[in-house]
Write an enzyme that holds these catalytic residues in place. Structure first.
Site, PDB file in Angstrom:
ATOM      1  N   ARG A 271       0.838  -1.204   0.000  1.00 54.38           N
ATOM      2  CA  ARG A 271       0.000   0.000   0.000  1.00 54.38           C
ATOM      3  C   ARG A 271       0.875   1.257   0.000  1.00 54.38           C
ATOM      4  NH1 ARG A 271      -2.035   2.827   4.771  1.00 54.38           N
ATOM      5  NH2 ARG A 271      -3.382   4.445   3.961  1.00 54.38           N
ATOM      6  N   SER A 286      -6.653   2.412   0.771  1.00 56.89           N
ATOM      7  CA  SER A 286      -6.438   1.969   2.161  1.00 56.89           C
ATOM      8  C   SER A 286      -6.371   0.447   2.154  1.00 56.89           C
ATOM      9  CB  SER A 286      -7.593   2.457   3.035  1.00 56.89           C
ATOM     10  OG  SER A 286      -8.790   1.864   2.589  1.00 56.89           O
ATOM     11  N   ASP A 329     -19.254   4.738   8.899  1.00 60.16           N
ATOM     12  CA  ASP A 329     -19.610   5.747   9.883  1.00 60.16           C
ATOM     13  C   ASP A 329     -19.881   7.047   9.117  1.00 60.16           C
ATOM     14  OD1 ASP A 329     -19.827   7.024  12.309  1.00 60.16           O
ATOM     15  OD2 ASP A 329     -17.701   7.543  12.351  1.00 60.16           O
ATOM     16  N   SER A 379     -17.107  -4.879   7.945  1.00 58.21           N
ATOM     17  CA  SER A 379     -17.077  -3.720   8.833  1.00 58.21           C
ATOM     18  C   SER A 379     -15.639  -3.509   9.297  1.00 58.21           C
ATOM     19  CB  SER A 379     -17.992  -3.992  10.039  1.00 58.21           C
ATOM     20  OG  SER A 379     -17.764  -3.017  11.022  1.00 58.21           O
ATOM     21  N   ASN A 380     -15.073  -2.347   8.968  1.00 57.24           N
ATOM     22  CA  ASN A 380     -13.713  -2.052   9.426  1.00 57.24           C
ATOM     23  C   ASN A 380     -13.801  -1.103  10.612  1.00 57.24           C
ATOM     24  OD1 ASN A 380     -11.049  -1.524   9.809  1.00 57.24           O
ATOM     25  ND2 ASN A 380     -10.719  -0.488   7.843  1.00 57.24           N
ATOM     26  N   GLY A 404     -10.404  -5.628  13.086  1.00 59.64           N
ATOM     27  CA  GLY A 404      -9.995  -4.842  14.253  1.00 59.64           C
ATOM     28  C   GLY A 404      -8.899  -3.885  13.842  1.00 59.64           C
ATOM     29  N   HIS A 432     -25.578 -19.901  11.537  1.00 63.59           N
ATOM     30  CA  HIS A 432     -25.206 -21.307  11.704  1.00 63.59           C
ATOM     31  C   HIS A 432     -26.301 -22.262  11.213  1.00 63.59           C
ATOM     32  CE1 HIS A 432     -22.446 -24.245  12.801  1.00 63.59           C
ATOM     33  NE2 HIS A 432     -22.106 -23.850  14.019  1.00 63.59           N
ATOM     34  N   ASP A 436     -21.730 -23.700   7.914  1.00 60.69           N
ATOM     35  CA  ASP A 436     -21.054 -24.450   8.983  1.00 60.69           C
ATOM     36  C   ASP A 436     -19.704 -23.800   9.286  1.00 60.69           C
ATOM     37  OD1 ASP A 436     -19.267 -25.349   7.008  1.00 60.69           O
ATOM     38  OD2 ASP A 436     -20.601 -27.029   6.525  1.00 60.69           O
TER      39      ASP A 436
HETATM   40  N1  COA Z   1      -6.418  -0.395  11.667  1.00 58.39           N
HETATM   41  C1  COA Z   1      -5.646   0.674  11.676  1.00 58.39           C
HETATM   42  N2  COA Z   1      -5.705   1.647  10.736  1.00 58.39           N
HETATM   43  C2  COA Z   1      -6.596   1.496   9.762  1.00 58.39           C
HETATM   44  C3  COA Z   1      -7.452   0.402   9.688  1.00 58.39           C
HETATM   45  C4  COA Z   1      -7.335  -0.579  10.692  1.00 58.39           C
HETATM   46  N3  COA Z   1      -8.111  -1.641  10.688  1.00 58.39           N
HETATM   47  N4  COA Z   1      -8.233   0.535   8.620  1.00 58.39           N
HETATM   48  C5  COA Z   1      -7.888   1.661   8.032  1.00 58.39           C
HETATM   49  N5  COA Z   1      -6.914   2.252   8.715  1.00 58.39           N
HETATM   50  C6  COA Z   1      -6.282   3.509   8.400  1.00 58.39           C
HETATM   51  C7  COA Z   1      -6.269   3.736   6.918  1.00 58.39           C
HETATM   52  O1  COA Z   1      -5.201   3.060   6.319  1.00 58.39           O
HETATM   53  C8  COA Z   1      -6.170   5.220   6.837  1.00 58.39           C
HETATM   54  O2  COA Z   1      -4.823   5.624   7.074  1.00 58.39           O
HETATM   55  P1  COA Z   1      -4.133   6.807   6.222  1.00 58.39           P
HETATM   56  O3  COA Z   1      -4.943   8.019   6.481  1.00 58.39           O
HETATM   57  O4  COA Z   1      -2.747   6.826   6.728  1.00 58.39           O
HETATM   58  O5  COA Z   1      -4.239   6.423   4.792  1.00 58.39           O
HETATM   59  C9  COA Z   1      -6.992   5.676   7.992  1.00 58.39           C
HETATM   60  O6  COA Z   1      -7.082   4.572   8.884  1.00 58.39           O
HETATM   61  C10 COA Z   1      -8.378   6.116   7.604  1.00 58.39           C
HETATM   62  O7  COA Z   1      -8.969   5.144   6.793  1.00 58.39           O
HETATM   63  P2  COA Z   1     -10.318   5.487   6.037  1.00 58.39           P
HETATM   64  O8  COA Z   1     -10.095   6.721   5.251  1.00 58.39           O
HETATM   65  O9  COA Z   1     -11.434   5.516   6.993  1.00 58.39           O
HETATM   66  O10 COA Z   1     -10.503   4.351   4.967  1.00 58.39           O
HETATM   67  P3  COA Z   1     -10.796   2.810   5.074  1.00 58.39           P
HETATM   68  O11 COA Z   1     -10.946   2.441   3.644  1.00 58.39           O
HETATM   69  O12 COA Z   1      -9.795   2.061   5.831  1.00 58.39           O
HETATM   70  O13 COA Z   1     -12.194   2.648   5.796  1.00 58.39           O
HETATM   71  C11 COA Z   1     -14.537   2.901   6.143  1.00 58.39           C
HETATM   72  C12 COA Z   1     -13.368   3.089   5.182  1.00 58.39           C
HETATM   73  C13 COA Z   1     -15.754   3.433   5.449  1.00 58.39           C
HETATM   74  C14 COA Z   1     -14.708   1.437   6.417  1.00 58.39           C
HETATM   75  C15 COA Z   1     -14.272   3.634   7.462  1.00 58.39           C
HETATM   76  O14 COA Z   1     -14.022   4.971   7.186  1.00 58.39           O
HETATM   77  C16 COA Z   1     -15.415   3.538   8.433  1.00 58.39           C
HETATM   78  O15 COA Z   1     -16.399   4.245   8.346  1.00 58.39           O
HETATM   79  N6  COA Z   1     -15.269   2.642   9.436  1.00 58.39           N
HETATM   80  C17 COA Z   1     -16.285   2.477  10.496  1.00 58.39           C
HETATM   81  C18 COA Z   1     -16.931   1.141  10.350  1.00 58.39           C
HETATM   82  C19 COA Z   1     -18.132   1.010  11.263  1.00 58.39           C
HETATM   83  O16 COA Z   1     -18.733   1.975  11.673  1.00 58.39           O
HETATM   84  N7  COA Z   1     -18.492  -0.230  11.548  1.00 58.39           N
HETATM   85  C20 COA Z   1     -19.704  -0.478  12.241  1.00 58.39           C
HETATM   86  C21 COA Z   1     -19.474  -1.032  13.542  1.00 58.39           C
HETATM   87  S1  COA Z   1     -21.038  -1.378  14.279  1.00 58.39           S
END
Ligand code: COA
Length: 461
Positions: A271, A286, A329, A379-380, A404, A432, A436
């Protein structure tokens, strides 16, 4: 005598309905038409001016996606306002998207049927408009005909406007956002746009104004006694309402969760190597596009994870498209926009689509199509934090994975030497009843293999 084409049309409508003996051909001439005094007088004698103005109940037409009710978020008009066709009337929010409703008539608003935040029903009157169109009140067939044309732009704006801030404060969402970012009270600004609408320049000029600078001068801190805020009860609506529905359904699913560590050290290097090049092409890359592609490749091998089940779990439908929903989000809360047909997209194409959806999430401009049709989800939450997660399935889908946060941890290499490894914990939850544990474990293993050896993602094996 000479009358305008529009007047002629109007009189024609009237006469046509009530005096069928009059020959309509007299109205067919261009723009200015001579009609006989007799016909003109006849029309005058049949209709008084009060009959020329009709009070029309403008009903909320079908927004699609099975939406039956919406919350009224903002009125752009008030009683007594003159409106033309396609003028914005109000903004409504469903549990899927926000929609701006525009007028189908020229006329004067005589009644707003709902207050802000009240629930409006599809097919029921939204506003009454006094119009000189000569049309009768909308019939249901009229509704159906115009439904498609009804001028609804999918836009978002969750800001609430007080009923008193009608026309003068009307501005597009980006201007409201700009004002909000700078804590500018829009009621202090005189709009230079059409009908006094506030433009972006107006807000920027206001920010430059000397009075504001004077106001912004540092002041001596004043001790103010703390007041206890009253409790607040707010209705659950919009995307949150959708979340209530989906999560409650999800609770009925007997699920299981499988987690594993995935080393992203090589992915991070890859990346880093391509980040600048991608940015030059306008794409922010990302970890996500790589995970999305790896998941899609995994779904090709384990299609049961890309299936859906009916409510009684009697039928499983294996979906041919990998429409991957991304938990996001957004300004309006958790939304799950969908990247469609991931199986046909390259990593960079996925990144572009993700960028687009993230912009839509920030601006609140998701279309209904962006938010529907998902077959699998990711979900990230690691962007925010948290090492381990238990994702919740979005029925009728049967599986979801969550990432995570990445951490650099000591791990052994092949020679049993301790090395720093960047690690993300990936958890997959599945229904489930139909999936499986072996299928989920194998899917995560395949995803792990690709992420830990990212060149595999480009081989389309
Ligand atoms: N751990 C650490 N850093 C992370 C990461 C992770 N798992 N995932 C992404 N990052 C970093 C990215 O590399 C990026 O770094 P940079 O600015 O140096 O390039 C930074 O965090 C911001 O990432 P983002 O712009 O948000 O892009 P993304 O493609 O990784 O994620 C989304 C996009 C839409 C998934 C994210 O913005 C989001 O909204 N996450 C929330 C998910 C959520 O709400 N889940 C529901 C739970 S109920």
């Amino acid at each position: 005598m000479s009358v305008t084409h529009k007047s002629c049309r109007l009189i024609a409508t009237i006469l046509n309905k009530n005096c069928r003996s009059v020959n309509k051909s007299v109205f067919n001439r261009n723009r200015h038409v001579d009609i006989s005094k007799e016909i003109y007088l006849q029309s005058r004698s049949i209709y008084t001016s009060t009959l020329l103005f009709k009070n029309i109940s403008f009903k909320l037409s079908d927004i699609g996606e099975g939406i039956r009710e919406v919350a009224v978020k903002e009125w752009f008009v008030k009683v007594g306002d003159k409106v033309s066709q396609f003028d914005n009337i109000c903004e409504v929010q469903s549990d899927k998207a926000s929609v701006t409703i525009t007028s189908r008539y020229d006329g004067v608003i005589t009644k707003l049927h709902y207050a802000i935040d009240e629930t409006a029903l599809v097919g029921k009157p939204l506003v009454d408009i006094e119009t000189d169109s000569g049309d009768d009140t909308e019939s249901s067939s009229d509704d159906e005909k115009v439904e498609k044309k009804t001028e609804e732009k999918i836009v978002k704006s969750v800001q609430q406007t007080s009923p008193s801030s009608y026309k003068k404060d009307i501005c597009i969402p980006s201007v409201r956002r700009l004002a909000k970012e700078h804590s500018v009270d829009l009621s202090l600004i005189n709009g230079s746009g059409k009908d006094g609408r506030i433009l972006k320049e107006d807000v920027l000029n206001f920010l430059k104004s000397p009075e504001l600078k004077a106001d912004a001068a540092p002041s001596v801190p004043v001790h103010t006694p703390k007041t206890v805020q009253a409790d607040r009860t707010v209705p659950v609506k919009g995307f949150q309402k959708a979340m209530v529905k989906t999560m409650t359904e999800s609770l009925k699913i007997p699920d299981f969760v499988y987690s594993d560590e995935v080393a992203v050290t090589k992915l991070a290097q890859l990346r880093q190597a391509v980040k600048e090049e991608c940015l030059k092409s306008g794409v922010k890359i990302s970890y996500m596009p790589f995970f999305i592609k790896a998941a899609s490749n995994g779904l090709l091998k384990y299609p049961v994870l890309n299936a859906s089940v009916d409510s009684n779990c009697e039928n499983i439908t294996y979906k041919s498209s990998h429409n991957i929903g991304i938990a996001m989000d957004t300004k309006v809360g958790l939304a799950v926009p969908v990247i469609k047909n991931v199986q046909d997209l390259s990593v960079i194409e996925i990144a572009k689509e993700l960028n687009r959806l993230m912009i839509s999430g920030k601006e609140g401009t998701f279309s209904a199509s962006d938010l529907t049709g998902g077959t699998f989800a990711i979900s990230n939450i690691g962007v925010i934090g948290g090492t381990y997660t238990k994702p919740v399935i979005l029925p009728p889908q049967v599986a979801i994975i969550a990432l995570g946060t990445s951490r650099v941890l000591p791990r052994f290499d092949a020679d049993m030497k301790v090395i720093p490894e960047e690690i993300i914990c990936v958890s997959g939850a599945a229904d489930h009843r139909v999936v499986d544990g072996v299928s989920m474990a194998s899917f995560i293993n395949l995803l792990k293999k690709q992420i830990e050896n990212p060149y595999l993602l480009f081989l389309n094996l």
